[in-house]
Write a protein that holds these residues in place. Structure first.
Motif, short mmCIF file in Angstrom:
data_model
loop_
_atom_site.label_atom_id
_atom_site.label_comp_id
_atom_site.label_asym_id
_atom_site.label_seq_id
_atom_site.Cartn_x
_atom_site.Cartn_y
_atom_site.Cartn_z
N ASP A 97 2.54 -27.81 -4.37
CA ASP A 97 3.09 -27.03 -3.26
C ASP A 97 3.14 -25.54 -3.52
N HIS A 98 2.59 -25.07 -4.64
CA HIS A 98 2.64 -23.64 -4.92
C HIS A 98 1.50 -23.22 -5.84
N SER A 99 1.26 -21.94 -5.86
CA SER A 99 0.34 -21.34 -6.82
C SER A 99 0.87 -19.95 -7.16
N PHE A 100 0.40 -19.44 -8.28
CA PHE A 100 0.81 -18.13 -8.74
C PHE A 100 -0.40 -17.21 -8.73
N ILE A 101 -0.15 -15.94 -8.43
CA ILE A 101 -1.20 -14.93 -8.50
C ILE A 101 -0.55 -13.62 -8.96
N GLU A 102 -1.31 -12.85 -9.71
CA GLU A 102 -0.82 -11.55 -10.13
C GLU A 102 -0.55 -10.72 -8.87
N THR A 103 0.57 -10.07 -8.83
CA THR A 103 0.97 -9.32 -7.65
C THR A 103 -0.05 -8.25 -7.30
N GLU A 104 -0.56 -7.56 -8.28
CA GLU A 104 -1.56 -6.52 -8.04
C GLU A 104 -2.85 -7.11 -7.46
N GLU A 105 -3.23 -8.29 -7.90
CA GLU A 105 -4.43 -8.96 -7.37
C GLU A 105 -4.22 -9.39 -5.92
N LEU A 106 -3.03 -9.88 -5.61
CA LEU A 106 -2.73 -10.26 -4.23
C LEU A 106 -2.78 -9.04 -3.32
N LYS A 107 -2.30 -7.93 -3.80
CA LYS A 107 -2.38 -6.68 -3.03
C LYS A 107 -3.84 -6.35 -2.72
N LYS A 108 -4.71 -6.48 -3.71
CA LYS A 108 -6.14 -6.19 -3.51
C LYS A 108 -6.74 -7.12 -2.45
N ILE A 109 -6.35 -8.40 -2.48
CA ILE A 109 -6.86 -9.35 -1.49
C ILE A 109 -6.37 -8.97 -0.10
N PHE A 110 -5.11 -8.61 0.02
CA PHE A 110 -4.57 -8.18 1.32
C PHE A 110 -5.32 -6.95 1.83
N MET A 111 -5.62 -6.03 0.95
CA MET A 111 -6.33 -4.82 1.36
C MET A 111 -7.75 -5.16 1.83
N LEU A 112 -8.41 -6.09 1.13
CA LEU A 112 -9.73 -6.54 1.56
C LEU A 112 -9.66 -7.20 2.94
N TRP A 113 -8.64 -8.02 3.15
CA TRP A 113 -8.46 -8.68 4.43
C TRP A 113 -8.24 -7.64 5.54
N ASN A 114 -7.39 -6.66 5.27
CA ASN A 114 -7.13 -5.61 6.26
C ASN A 114 -8.42 -4.85 6.60
N GLU A 115 -9.25 -4.57 5.59
CA GLU A 115 -10.52 -3.89 5.82
C GLU A 115 -11.43 -4.73 6.69
N ALA A 116 -11.48 -6.05 6.44
CA ALA A 116 -12.32 -6.94 7.24
C ALA A 116 -11.83 -6.99 8.69
N ILE A 117 -10.52 -7.00 8.89
CA ILE A 117 -9.94 -6.99 10.24
C ILE A 117 -10.33 -5.70 10.96
N GLU A 118 -10.18 -4.59 10.26
CA GLU A 118 -10.49 -3.31 10.85
C GLU A 118 -11.98 -3.22 11.20
N LYS A 119 -12.83 -3.73 10.33
CA LYS A 119 -14.27 -3.72 10.56
C LYS A 119 -14.64 -4.58 11.77
N LYS A 120 -14.00 -5.74 11.89
CA LYS A 120 -14.32 -6.66 12.99
C LYS A 120 -13.77 -6.18 14.33
N TYR A 121 -12.52 -5.73 14.33
CA TYR A 121 -11.85 -5.42 15.58
C TYR A 121 -11.64 -3.94 15.85
N GLY A 122 -11.76 -3.11 14.84
CA GLY A 122 -11.52 -1.69 15.03
C GLY A 122 -10.09 -1.45 15.44
N ASN A 123 -9.88 -0.56 16.36
CA ASN A 123 -8.52 -0.23 16.83
C ASN A 123 -8.07 -1.10 18.00
N SER A 124 -8.87 -2.11 18.34
CA SER A 124 -8.51 -2.94 19.50
C SER A 124 -7.38 -3.90 19.20
N ARG A 125 -6.94 -4.02 17.97
CA ARG A 125 -5.85 -4.92 17.61
C ARG A 125 -4.58 -4.14 17.46
#
Length: 115
Positions: A87-115
Motif C-alpha cells: 500500500d505504499h512506496s518511498f521516493i527521495e523527496t528531491e526526485e519526486l520534485k523532479k518528476i512533478f516538474m516534468l509532469w508540469n512541463e508536459a501539461i504546459e506543452k500539451k495544453y499551454g495556457n488553456s488550463r
C-alpha cells in the motif's frame, strides 16, 4: 534524475500517461489520480516547503494517495490497496520534485495556457 520516467500522450485515453519503475509505482497513481492535468500545484509547494527547511514535515491526502513528506524521503500511501497488498512506496523527496516538474512541463506543452 535517478529514475527512468516517461511521460507521453496516450491516444486511447486522450491524455497524458506516465511510466516509472515499479519500485516507485505509486507515483503513477499519485500523478494520474490526484494531480491529473491540473499540474502538481499544492503538492509541489509542500515539497518545496520541506526541501527549503521552512517545514520539517508536510502531509496531504488526495483522491487516491497520501503523501508524507520528509526532507530526504517521501512516503506515498495508496489508500485503496486491498488487504495483504502493498500500500505504499518511498521516493527521495528531491526526485519526486523532479518528476512533478516534468509532469508540469508536459501539461504546459500539451495544453499551454488553456488550463
Amino acid at each position: 534524475m535517478k529514475y527512468k520516467v516517461e511521460i507521453y500522450e496516450d491516444e486511447d485515453l486522450d491524455g497524458l500517461m506516465i511510466d516509472v519503475p515499479k519500485k516507485i509505482g505509486f507515483v503513477v497513481d499519485l500523478v494520474l489520480s490526484d494531480i491529473q492535468e491540473d499540474g502538481s500545484g499544492i503538492r509541489l509547494d509542500l515539497l518545496n516547503k520541506v526541501l527549503s527547511k521552512e517545514s520539517l514535515y508536510e502531509e496531504i491526502t488526495g483522491n487516491t494517495c497520501t503523501m508524507e513528506i520528509n526532507y530526504d524521503i517521501t512516503k506515498i500511501i495508496f489508500e485503496f490497496a486491498n488487504e495483504g497488498q502493498l500500500d505504499h512506496s518511498f521516493i527521495e523527496t528531491e526526485e519526486l520534485k523532479k518528476i512533478f516538474m516534468l509532469w508540469n512541463e508536459a501539461i504546459e506543452k500539451k495544453y499551454g495556457n488553456s488550463r
